[in-house]
Scaffold this active site. Structure first.
Site, PDB file in Angstrom:
ATOM      1  N   SER A 272       0.832  -1.208   0.000  1.00 31.51           N
ATOM      2  CA  SER A 272       0.000   0.000   0.000  1.00 31.51           C
ATOM      3  C   SER A 272       0.867   1.259   0.000  1.00 31.51           C
ATOM      4  O   SER A 272       0.504   2.278  -0.611  1.00 31.51           O
ATOM      5  CB  SER A 272      -0.940  -0.003   1.207  1.00 31.51           C
ATOM      6  OG  SER A 272      -0.222   0.129   2.424  1.00 31.51           O
ATOM      7  N   LYS A 273       2.022   1.206   0.680  1.00 28.97           N
ATOM      8  CA  LYS A 273       2.941   2.351   0.671  1.00 28.97           C
ATOM      9  C   LYS A 273       3.508   2.567  -0.731  1.00 28.97           C
ATOM     10  O   LYS A 273       3.653   3.709  -1.189  1.00 28.97           O
ATOM     11  CB  LYS A 273       4.088   2.118   1.651  1.00 28.97           C
ATOM     12  CG  LYS A 273       3.672   1.837   3.096  1.00 28.97           C
ATOM     13  CD  LYS A 273       3.046   3.019   3.756  1.00 28.97           C
ATOM     14  CE  LYS A 273       2.737   2.715   5.217  1.00 28.97           C
ATOM     15  NZ  LYS A 273       1.997   3.816   5.872  1.00 28.97           N
ATOM     16  N   ILE A 274       3.817   1.477  -1.411  1.00 28.39           N
ATOM     17  CA  ILE A 274       4.352   1.570  -2.767  1.00 28.39           C
ATOM     18  C   ILE A 274       3.285   2.127  -3.706  1.00 28.39           C
ATOM     19  O   ILE A 274       3.579   2.966  -4.574  1.00 28.39           O
ATOM     20  CB  ILE A 274       4.843   0.190  -3.242  1.00 28.39           C
ATOM     21  CG1 ILE A 274       5.976  -0.305  -2.340  1.00 28.39           C
ATOM     22  CG2 ILE A 274       5.308   0.248  -4.691  1.00 28.39           C
ATOM     23  CD1 ILE A 274       6.415  -1.730  -2.613  1.00 28.39           C
ATOM     24  N   GLU A 285       3.235   9.057   5.419  1.00 32.23           N
ATOM     25  CA  GLU A 285       3.845   8.729   6.704  1.00 32.23           C
ATOM     26  C   GLU A 285       5.290   9.211   6.770  1.00 32.23           C
ATOM     27  O   GLU A 285       5.769   9.619   7.832  1.00 32.23           O
ATOM     28  CB  GLU A 285       3.783   7.228   6.968  1.00 32.23           C
ATOM     29  CG  GLU A 285       4.255   6.853   8.356  1.00 32.23           C
ATOM     30  CD  GLU A 285       4.247   5.357   8.640  1.00 32.23           C
ATOM     31  OE1 GLU A 285       4.717   4.957   9.725  1.00 32.23           O
ATOM     32  OE2 GLU A 285       3.795   4.587   7.768  1.00 32.23           O
TER      33      GLU A 285
END
Length: 538
Positions: A272-274, A285
């Protein structure tokens, strides 16, 4: 999957939904349609184990309606050229390509003999989807379903594409994007199973130039934040992800991000961060972390040699926030670095002195020399320091051999410190020749003013098979080294120098162990553990 919920994957569909590249002739007439064609149909086998019914229906539809025309041809040439069709093959032995969602050798062997599998290109369903979207057969390498069959899949792929040849191969084609081409992983030679999606870092390529460097740096902020707070398991997860992303052979975009979810060590949270980075060019974040005063203080404190995350948290809880706070706390300034060496106990040179004060010494030295330690070391200076050390060692003991390890051996242009592993070329008596030599060399370098500070000095310890206490088969010295200034033409600065002495029988093991990176070493141990377990079972 219950048999009532699906039909046999390798039986022809009579009601498949039309694909956007619909052929004029039915797939059932493939023999007649290709009787005059220069190329025979490509046989495809669907291994439906663990495959969802809707996936089977989708793949059958694509196979029924696939068209493959060379896109380099003109419109006139295309109209008169043959189209290579896909034929759903009922027998895996006769197939050119096997499509499967199975990724483990043991599970695959339940359905097919391994000797047969090694003669096929075994790919994931995404290969068929992407080939249909592009209108031509794509190279199979990045779609290999099993890591154990990566090389065989590349070699047996029917795409006829040369882009996956080893970089040593000469190519005069002007149609390839040179920037993308530089990141294509080479085909492993001699059966070496090295690829970007391998589970272990020691079996992945790790280029100095990473095509996703900005993303890696963002993920590194998340890793660093967890590490500084003592969340070691979370930090390790991010570190594993970073190692995998560094090996990914091309820039991650919205077009290929689906491949990232299939990589090892990329869980839902990291994925999800990617996704967020690909969509917005940043990770929210990371922005929040960089604005935190606690994070900024912990990062500053750990820039001092000798201060790790645990010590930094203790200092922070004591009210220390900045480098200036540290200087006042330890009563150290850059001008006092030469005085700190006076606290050394002569017993340290024999490896027998007390070590309780050495951590404090390391912090004081690291604080006093912080600015000099922050300067990178060129490869030429690394080699010059190595030559000076070995020349001094030759005056003590002849026949010694050495290897510069660390970032230098990994090919980095600049290093933060210097690591040298030393042994003796005599395999029979070499162990005795190097025993005690570390302390003797350090004392000689110290007396000559080349080593200015000694932060750690240890001697050989006997091997403890039960591991009831800490042991190490290496002699080590963590020192500060400074080349002599030559007639004030060049002012040298202090450098961190680690000297490691190993017996001949463990010399190359020590070289590998001191080369790094940290994740490479960790996964190397895991891989060797797996191999040893398999060996004991055999």
């Amino acid at each position: 999957m219950p048999s009532s919920s699906k039909r046999s994957a390798n039986e022809k569909s009579t009601s498949s939904p039309p694909h956007k590249r619909r052929r004029s002739s039915s797939s059932n007439s493939y023999t007649a349609a290709n009787s005059d064609a220069e190329e025979s149909p490509l046989n495809v086998f669907l291994l439906d184990a663990k495959m969802k019914p809707e996936t089977i229906e989708e793949l059958l539809s694509i196979i029924d309606n696939f068209r493959n025309v060379d896109e380099n041809l003109s419109l006139k040439e295309k109209s008169g050229s043959s189209e290579r069709e896909l034929h759903l093959c009922p027998n895996m032995k006769d197939a050119d390509v096997v499509i499967t969602v199975v990724h483990m050798r043991k599970r695959l062997e339940r359905h097919v003999d391994w000797s047969i599998a090694r003669r096929k290109a075994i790919v994931t369903p995404q290969w068929l989807r992407d080939s249909a979207d592009s209108g031509h057969l794509l190279p199979c390498g990045k779609y290999a379903a099993l890591g154990d069959l990566y090389q065989e899949t590349v070699q047996n792929c029917p795409d006829g594409d040369s882009s996956q040849t080893h970089p040593d191969s000469n190519s005069n084609s002007e149609s390839h994007d040179q920037e993308s081409e530089s990141f294509v992983p080479p085909v492993p030679k001699n059966g070496t199973d090295i690829r970007h999606n391998h589970r272990y870092a020691c079996m992945r390529y790790s280029p100095l130039t990473c095509p996703n460097q900005i993303l890696v740096e963002k993920i590194a902020i998340l890793r660093r934040s967890r590490e500084l707070e003592g969340l070691d398991m979370q930090a390790l997860s991010y570190e594993r992800a970073i190692s995998v992303l560094k090996a990914f052979p091309c820039p991650i975009t919205s077009d290929n991000i689906h491949e990232i979810s299939e990589l090892p060590h990329i869980g839902n949270k990291i994925y999800s961060k990617i996704q967020e980075f690909v969509q917005h060019g940043d990770i929210s974040e990371c922005k929040s972390i960089l604005c935190e005063t606690r994070y900024q203080s912990l990062v500053d404190l750990t820039t001092v040699y000798g201060i790790g995350p645990a010590t930094a948290r203790k200092l922070y809880s004591s009210g220390l926030r900045t480098i200036k706070d540290l200087e006042r706390h330890y009563e150290v300034s850059p001008k006092t670095s030469d005085d700190i060496a006076d606290s050394l106990n002569p017993e340290h040179f024999r490896g027998t002195g007390p070590t309780t004060g050495l951590p404090q010494l390391s912090i004081k030295v690291g604080l006093a020399l912080r600015e000099e330690f922050s300067l990178h070391i060129t490869r030429n200076e690394v080699e010059e320091i190595h030559d000076v050390v070995m020349n001094e060692l030759a005056n003590i003991r002849s026949g010694c051999v050495s290897t510069i390890t660390g970032g230098y051996r990994r090919g980095k242009d600049k290093s933060n410190d210097i690591d040298i592993v030393i042994s003796h070329k005599d395999l029979k008596s070499g162990g005795g020749q190097v025993k005690g030599l570390c302390a003797e060399l350090v004392k000689r370098l110290y007396d000559k003013g080349l080593v200015t500070h000694v932060m750690h000095l240890s001697s050989f310890r006997e091997h403890n098979a039960l591991r009831t206490s800490h042991w190490d088969s290496l002699e080590k010295a963590l020192t500060v080294f400074k080349l002599p200034d030559q007639q004030k033409k060049h002012q040298h600065v202090h450098r961190r120098l680690d000297l490691v002495f190993a017996a001949p029988e463990v010399y190359w093991t020590a070289v590998v162990g001191w080369t790094g990176s940290r994740m490479f070493e960790r996964d190397l141990k895991l891989a060797l553990s797996v191999l040893s377990n398999h060996g004991s079972e055999a």
